[in-house]
Design a protein around this motif. Sequence first.
Motif, PDB file in Angstrom:
ATOM      1  N   ILE A   1      32.342  -0.822  63.370  1.00  0.00           N
ATOM      2  CA  ILE A   1      33.327  -1.896  63.579  1.00  0.00           C
ATOM      3  C   ILE A   1      33.076  -2.542  64.941  1.00  0.00           C
ATOM      4  CG2 ILE A   1      35.773  -2.488  63.758  1.00  0.00           C
ATOM      5  CD1 ILE A   1      36.374  -0.028  62.022  1.00  0.00           C
ATOM      6  N   VAL A   2      32.816  -1.728  65.939  1.00  0.00           N
ATOM      7  CA  VAL A   2      32.493  -2.235  67.275  1.00  0.00           C
ATOM      8  C   VAL A   2      31.214  -3.063  67.222  1.00  0.00           C
ATOM      9  CG1 VAL A   2      31.839  -1.583  69.632  1.00  0.00           C
ATOM     10  CG2 VAL A   2      33.662  -0.336  68.444  1.00  0.00           C
ATOM     11  N   LYS A   3      30.223  -2.557  66.505  1.00  0.00           N
ATOM     12  CA  LYS A   3      28.932  -3.243  66.423  1.00  0.00           C
ATOM     13  C   LYS A   3      29.048  -4.612  65.749  1.00  0.00           C
ATOM     14  CE  LYS A   3      26.156   0.996  66.353  1.00  0.00           C
ATOM     15  NZ  LYS A   3      25.373   1.932  65.516  1.00  0.00           N
ATOM     16  N   VAL A   4      29.817  -4.685  64.657  1.00  0.00           N
ATOM     17  CA  VAL A   4      29.926  -5.966  63.957  1.00  0.00           C
ATOM     18  C   VAL A   4      30.694  -6.978  64.802  1.00  0.00           C
ATOM     19  CG1 VAL A   4      32.078  -5.576  62.637  1.00  0.00           C
ATOM     20  CG2 VAL A   4      30.266  -7.001  61.678  1.00  0.00           C
ATOM     21  N   ALA A   5      31.642  -6.518  65.598  1.00  0.00           N
ATOM     22  CA  ALA A   5      32.401  -7.415  66.481  1.00  0.00           C
ATOM     23  C   ALA A   5      31.531  -7.981  67.598  1.00  0.00           C
ATOM     24  CB  ALA A   5      33.605  -6.689  67.073  1.00  0.00           C
ATOM     25  N   HIS A   6      30.435  -7.259  67.907  1.00  0.00           N
ATOM     26  CA  HIS A   6      29.495  -7.722  68.928  1.00  0.00           C
ATOM     27  C   HIS A   6      28.270  -8.401  68.306  1.00  0.00           C
ATOM     28  CE1 HIS A   6      31.816  -4.864  71.407  1.00  0.00           C
ATOM     29  NE2 HIS A   6      31.422  -5.590  72.432  1.00  0.00           N
ATOM     30  N   GLY A   7      28.247  -8.518  66.981  1.00  0.00           N
ATOM     31  CA  GLY A   7      27.096  -9.119  66.311  1.00  0.00           C
ATOM     32  C   GLY A   7      25.858  -8.261  66.416  1.00  0.00           C
ATOM     33  N   ASP A   8      26.049  -6.943  66.437  1.00  0.00           N
ATOM     34  CA  ASP A   8      24.952  -6.011  66.683  1.00  0.00           C
ATOM     35  C   ASP A   8      24.718  -5.084  65.499  1.00  0.00           C
ATOM     36  OD1 ASP A   8      22.930  -4.815  68.169  1.00  0.00           O
ATOM     37  OD2 ASP A   8      24.273  -3.350  69.099  1.00  0.00           O
ATOM     38  N   ILE A   9      24.793  -5.630  64.277  1.00  0.00           N
ATOM     39  CA  ILE A   9      24.587  -4.815  63.082  1.00  0.00           C
ATOM     40  C   ILE A   9      24.103  -5.715  61.954  1.00  0.00           C
ATOM     41  CG2 ILE A   9      26.946  -5.110  62.206  1.00  0.00           C
ATOM     42  CD1 ILE A   9      26.909  -2.239  61.245  1.00  0.00           C
ATOM     43  N   GLU A  10      23.280  -5.163  61.097  1.00  0.00           N
ATOM     44  CA  GLU A  10      22.826  -5.950  59.932  1.00  0.00           C
ATOM     45  C   GLU A  10      23.963  -6.086  58.946  1.00  0.00           C
ATOM     46  OE1 GLU A  10      18.825  -6.295  57.154  1.00  0.00           O
ATOM     47  OE2 GLU A  10      19.453  -4.318  57.842  1.00  0.00           O
ATOM     48  N   CYS A  11      24.242  -7.302  58.529  1.00  0.00           N
ATOM     49  CA  CYS A  11      25.388  -7.559  57.666  1.00  0.00           C
ATOM     50  C   CYS A  11      25.169  -8.889  56.933  1.00  0.00           C
ATOM     51  CB  CYS A  11      26.684  -7.633  58.486  1.00  0.00           C
ATOM     52  SG  CYS A  11      26.619  -8.877  59.802  1.00  0.00           S
ATOM     53  N   THR A  12      26.114  -9.279  56.118  1.00  0.00           N
ATOM     54  CA  THR A  12      26.058 -10.563  55.412  1.00  0.00           C
ATOM     55  C   THR A  12      27.125 -11.488  55.971  1.00  0.00           C
ATOM     56  OG1 THR A  12      25.303  -9.486  53.372  1.00  0.00           O
ATOM     57  CG2 THR A  12      26.196 -11.721  53.182  1.00  0.00           C
ATOM     58  N   VAL A  13      26.720 -12.679  56.352  1.00  0.00           N
ATOM     59  CA  VAL A  13      27.659 -13.682  56.870  1.00  0.00           C
ATOM     60  C   VAL A  13      27.829 -14.788  55.828  1.00  0.00           C
ATOM     61  CG1 VAL A  13      28.137 -15.358  58.700  1.00  0.00           C
ATOM     62  CG2 VAL A  13      26.986 -13.202  59.244  1.00  0.00           C
ATOM     63  N   ILE A  14      29.080 -15.058  55.503  1.00  0.00           N
ATOM     64  CA  ILE A  14      29.394 -16.072  54.489  1.00  0.00           C
ATOM     65  C   ILE A  14      30.213 -17.181  55.158  1.00  0.00           C
ATOM     66  CG2 ILE A  14      30.543 -16.518  52.270  1.00  0.00           C
ATOM     67  CD1 ILE A  14      30.324 -13.325  51.935  1.00  0.00           C
ATOM     68  N   LYS A  15      29.720 -18.417  55.080  1.00  0.00           N
ATOM     69  CA  LYS A  15      30.470 -19.540  55.663  1.00  0.00           C
ATOM     70  C   LYS A  15      30.013 -20.851  55.070  1.00  0.00           C
ATOM     71  CE  LYS A  15      27.610 -19.505  59.885  1.00  0.00           C
ATOM     72  NZ  LYS A  15      27.651 -19.432  61.348  1.00  0.00           N
TER      73      LYS A  15
ATOM     74  N   GLU B   1      35.123 -17.913  57.961  1.00  0.00           N
ATOM     75  CA  GLU B   1      33.875 -17.144  57.958  1.00  0.00           C
ATOM     76  C   GLU B   1      34.174 -15.712  57.510  1.00  0.00           C
ATOM     77  OE1 GLU B   1      30.724 -15.408  61.252  1.00  0.00           O
ATOM     78  OE2 GLU B   1      31.331 -17.517  61.415  1.00  0.00           O
ATOM     79  N   ILE B   2      33.323 -15.187  56.642  1.00  0.00           N
ATOM     80  CA  ILE B   2      33.477 -13.816  56.143  1.00  0.00           C
ATOM     81  C   ILE B   2      32.243 -13.019  56.539  1.00  0.00           C
ATOM     82  CG2 ILE B   2      33.815 -12.360  54.110  1.00  0.00           C
ATOM     83  CD1 ILE B   2      34.818 -14.942  52.674  1.00  0.00           C
ATOM     84  N   VAL B   3      32.463 -11.854  57.104  1.00  0.00           N
ATOM     85  CA  VAL B   3      31.363 -10.977  57.489  1.00  0.00           C
ATOM     86  C   VAL B   3      31.515  -9.672  56.712  1.00  0.00           C
ATOM     87  CG1 VAL B   3      30.205  -9.798  59.381  1.00  0.00           C
ATOM     88  CG2 VAL B   3      31.318 -12.003  59.791  1.00  0.00           C
ATOM     89  N   VAL B   4      30.539  -9.374  55.871  1.00  0.00           N
ATOM     90  CA  VAL B   4      30.573  -8.164  55.052  1.00  0.00           C
ATOM     91  C   VAL B   4      29.650  -7.132  55.689  1.00  0.00           C
ATOM     92  CG1 VAL B   4      30.284  -7.214  52.735  1.00  0.00           C
ATOM     93  CG2 VAL B   4      30.934  -9.622  53.018  1.00  0.00           C
ATOM     94  N   PHE B   5      30.191  -5.959  56.019  1.00  0.00           N
ATOM     95  CA  PHE B   5      29.408  -4.946  56.722  1.00  0.00           C
ATOM     96  C   PHE B   5      29.767  -3.554  56.232  1.00  0.00           C
ATOM     97  CE2 PHE B   5      33.410  -4.839  58.869  1.00  0.00           C
ATOM     98  CZ  PHE B   5      33.517  -3.609  59.477  1.00  0.00           C
ATOM     99  N   ASP B   6      28.960  -2.592  56.650  1.00  0.00           N
ATOM    100  CA  ASP B   6      29.174  -1.191  56.260  1.00  0.00           C
ATOM    101  C   ASP B   6      29.987  -0.478  57.336  1.00  0.00           C
ATOM    102  OD1 ASP B   6      29.074   1.332  55.218  1.00  0.00           O
ATOM    103  OD2 ASP B   6      26.902   1.599  55.432  1.00  0.00           O
ATOM    104  N   ILE B   7      31.165  -0.015  56.979  1.00  0.00           N
ATOM    105  CA  ILE B   7      32.013   0.693  57.939  1.00  0.00           C
ATOM    106  C   ILE B   7      31.550   2.135  58.134  1.00  0.00           C
ATOM    107  CG2 ILE B   7      33.710   1.603  56.278  1.00  0.00           C
ATOM    108  CD1 ILE B   7      35.910   0.892  58.281  1.00  0.00           C
ATOM    109  N   LYS B   8      30.695   2.609  57.211  1.00  0.00           N
ATOM    110  CA  LYS B   8      30.231   3.998  57.249  1.00  0.00           C
ATOM    111  C   LYS B   8      29.043   4.114  58.211  1.00  0.00           C
ATOM    112  CE  LYS B   8      28.748   7.789  54.223  1.00  0.00           C
ATOM    113  NZ  LYS B   8      28.296   8.128  52.845  1.00  0.00           N
ATOM    114  N   GLY B   9      29.331   4.494  59.416  1.00  0.00           N
ATOM    115  CA  GLY B   9      28.301   4.605  60.444  1.00  0.00           C
ATOM    116  C   GLY B   9      28.975   4.627  61.800  1.00  0.00           C
ATOM    117  N   LYS B  10      28.326   5.173  62.780  1.00  0.00           N
ATOM    118  CA  LYS B  10      28.934   5.342  64.103  1.00  0.00           C
ATOM    119  C   LYS B  10      29.220   3.989  64.755  1.00  0.00           C
ATOM    120  CE  LYS B  10      28.367   7.585  68.597  1.00  0.00           C
ATOM    121  NZ  LYS B  10      29.792   7.957  68.634  1.00  0.00           N
ATOM    122  N   ASP B  11      30.498   3.763  65.054  1.00  0.00           N
ATOM    123  CA  ASP B  11      30.948   2.565  65.775  1.00  0.00           C
ATOM    124  C   ASP B  11      30.549   1.251  65.093  1.00  0.00           C
ATOM    125  OD1 ASP B  11      32.172   4.115  67.742  1.00  0.00           O
ATOM    126  OD2 ASP B  11      30.394   4.131  69.015  1.00  0.00           O
TER     127      ASP B  11
END
Length: 237
Positions: free
Chosen positions: A223-237, A211-221
Amino acid sequence: MSLKYKRVLLKISGEALKGKNDIYDKEKLEDVAKQVIKLTKEGLQIGVVIGGGNIWRGKLAGTLELYRIEADYMGMLATIMNALAFEATLRKLNFDKVKVYSSLEIKTVTSAYNYRNAREKLQEGYVVLFAGGTGYSYFTTDTGASIRAIEIKADALLMAKYGTKGVYDKDPNSHNDATFYQSLTHNDLVTKNLQVMDSTAATLSRDGKLEIVVFDIKGKDNIVKVAHGDIECTVIK
């Protein structure tokens, strides 16, 4: 919110750590390090691959008329410098459970890569840094990240972009009508020619069911947010 994954591989571009006039920005290095430490203390097992673009770009190799093989090895050395800079930042923040593995062994400061040892260190709560790409020319750090993620049995490969929240059908910085994708398949990356990662990395990820999750690292926390599934991103699987 609880963690979405148990083990991940975080892929960061070298440019994400770059300063305005220098190859590193202290605040960016520390920000990423603090987020990784926070997630590790929450129980997430994290492997990290950092690109070398803040130090060495293939475009410069073309300008200098260098052979591709020599240029690729120079790029691998750049990723080792970045891994060491990130390791030093973690230790400066009083986090000592960090291990650097390199495909190109430099005995004084890195360990030879061994996937079994890497898995053991992750289970012990270490942040594990993978440097030196694949150790071979003609492969990108994206390919190296895909291979390492599969080898350590990561639940996902977190692909950090800088200033882009995920995958679009075309460059959103140049096209106002660019369409954002919340979900894609591995085959979509190839058939739609989406510039997320090189085709070799995309094919390897598909074959390894990664599984690949593409997200924006530019923003407060973020990385933490994507690890908790709490950010808009693209999921590839």
